[in-house]
Design a protein around this motif. Sequence first.
Motif, short mmCIF file in Angstrom:
data_model
loop_
_atom_site.label_atom_id
_atom_site.label_comp_id
_atom_site.label_asym_id
_atom_site.label_seq_id
_atom_site.Cartn_x
_atom_site.Cartn_y
_atom_site.Cartn_z
N ALA A 67 4.72 -2.01 -1.81
CA ALA A 67 4.14 -0.74 -2.36
C ALA A 67 2.89 -0.37 -1.68
CB ALA A 67 3.63 -1.18 -3.86
N ASN A 68 2.60 0.81 -1.38
CA ASN A 68 1.51 1.46 -0.84
C ASN A 68 1.14 0.58 0.67
OD1 ASN A 68 -0.76 3.14 -0.95
ND2 ASN A 68 -2.00 1.85 -1.59
N TRP A 69 2.36 0.31 1.17
CA TRP A 69 2.32 -0.41 2.60
C TRP A 69 2.03 -1.56 2.29
CZ3 TRP A 69 5.47 3.17 4.41
CH2 TRP A 69 5.26 4.24 4.18
N THR A 70 1.79 -2.29 1.35
CA THR A 70 1.51 -3.64 1.26
C THR A 70 2.62 -4.40 0.54
OG1 THR A 70 -0.98 -2.77 0.93
CG2 THR A 70 -0.46 -5.13 0.10
N ASP A 71 2.64 -5.67 1.11
CA ASP A 71 3.59 -6.58 0.36
C ASP A 71 3.41 -7.32 -0.80
OD1 ASP A 71 5.48 -5.94 2.73
OD2 ASP A 71 4.79 -7.98 3.86
N TYR A 72 4.26 -7.21 -1.65
CA TYR A 72 3.97 -7.82 -2.87
C TYR A 72 5.11 -8.76 -3.05
CZ TYR A 72 0.52 -4.32 -4.25
OH TYR A 72 -0.73 -3.66 -4.63
N ARG A 73 4.86 -10.12 -3.18
CA ARG A 73 5.92 -10.98 -3.12
C ARG A 73 5.94 -11.95 -4.50
NH1 ARG A 73 8.09 -11.81 1.89
NH2 ARG A 73 6.92 -10.91 3.75
N PHE A 74 7.34 -12.09 -4.91
CA PHE A 74 7.34 -12.90 -6.24
C PHE A 74 8.64 -13.76 -5.96
CE2 PHE A 74 6.04 -8.50 -6.85
CZ PHE A 74 4.95 -8.54 -7.74
N ASN A 75 8.18 -14.91 -5.98
CA ASN A 75 9.44 -15.97 -5.66
C ASN A 75 9.63 -16.91 -7.09
OD1 ASN A 75 8.91 -15.88 -2.98
ND2 ASN A 75 7.09 -17.17 -3.08
N ILE A 89 -0.40 6.57 -4.45
CA ILE A 89 0.17 5.50 -3.35
C ILE A 89 1.68 5.61 -3.49
CG2 ILE A 89 -1.67 3.74 -4.38
CD1 ILE A 89 0.79 2.82 -6.25
N SER A 90 2.52 5.04 -2.69
CA SER A 90 3.84 5.13 -2.55
C SER A 90 4.44 4.05 -3.21
CB SER A 90 4.35 5.22 -0.98
OG SER A 90 3.83 3.98 -0.38
N TYR A 136 5.65 8.92 -4.81
CA TYR A 136 4.00 9.07 -4.73
C TYR A 136 3.75 8.78 -6.31
CZ TYR A 136 4.40 9.99 0.11
OH TYR A 136 4.74 9.67 1.37
N ILE A 137 2.60 8.19 -6.53
CA ILE A 137 2.09 7.79 -7.90
C ILE A 137 0.67 8.08 -7.71
CG2 ILE A 137 1.74 6.15 -9.70
CD1 ILE A 137 4.29 4.64 -8.70
N GLU A 138 0.30 9.12 -8.76
CA GLU A 138 -1.06 9.54 -8.69
C GLU A 138 -2.12 8.70 -9.09
OE1 GLU A 138 -2.24 12.41 -7.22
OE2 GLU A 138 -0.06 12.84 -6.57
N PRO A 139 -3.45 8.80 -8.92
CA PRO A 139 -4.35 7.91 -9.52
C PRO A 139 -4.43 7.78 -10.86
CG PRO A 139 -5.39 9.15 -7.51
CD PRO A 139 -4.02 9.86 -8.04
N VAL A 192 10.61 -2.86 -12.81
CA VAL A 192 9.34 -2.88 -11.95
C VAL A 192 8.39 -2.01 -12.64
CG1 VAL A 192 8.03 -2.83 -10.09
CG2 VAL A 192 10.29 -3.18 -9.89
N THR A 193 7.10 -2.54 -12.90
CA THR A 193 5.93 -1.32 -13.30
C THR A 193 5.05 -1.21 -12.31
OG1 THR A 193 6.36 -1.82 -15.74
CG2 THR A 193 4.44 -0.93 -15.09
N TYR A 194 4.72 -0.14 -11.83
CA TYR A 194 3.54 0.31 -10.96
C TYR A 194 2.17 0.72 -11.70
CZ TYR A 194 7.18 0.01 -7.49
OH TYR A 194 8.41 -0.24 -6.85
#
Length: 209
Positions: free
Chosen positions: A195-203, A129-130, A168-171, A119-121
């Motif tokens: 990530a960052n309390w948001t769902d990222y879905r990959f099907n 962000i977390s 935690y990843i800085e800006p 994964v790449t953030y």
Amino acid sequence: MEKKEVFVVKKSTILFSVLILLLTFSMGAYAATKYNFTFDGKKQSLDVQLINNKAYVPLDDITELFGGKVTYDSKSKTYAVTSKATESTIQSELSKTIKDVTVTIDKVVQDSDSLKIYVTYVNNSDDKISNGSDLSKIVANGKQYSYNSKFNFERWYKKENVPHADTYIEPGVTAEDVIFYAPVDADSINILIHANWTDYRFNNVKITK
């Protein structure tokens, strides 16, 4: 008797000549000839076979003109054609951006030890962000698998050069991570990265073995 023998010889000769003529026409009809093609302004000379007023060209050559590739599976006797547009679509489906935070599934690889999700953030927001690795989940064949801290720690510790993003990843920071799961009996999986309390879905992410 002599006339009959002469007639037989002539008849055989005629039949032989007709066969040669038919073979010549047949070979000529299916022989490949060079023709010039233009695809999106790109010119290429290809071998073409004209059969029943239809042009037939080599699959590999015509696919390469569109920037794609051809692979063959001898077991299933299947040709797989992937165009450049298809590859771009697949790649876009494996990268999602929400509120200036991009999560990309680079690849999923499996061996006898584990299934590895690369994964790449990318944090283009103004705040830290977390990352969502430790809250990730996968679904394979209708069964859900949750993140296992011990399983992951053992593989981070034992393997060298394994990317591990900070919690935690800085800006402005791009961070790579590898998430480990136990091997699954599947060709593809669904992935949830929180990530960052948001769902990222990959099907239907393909597994490379």
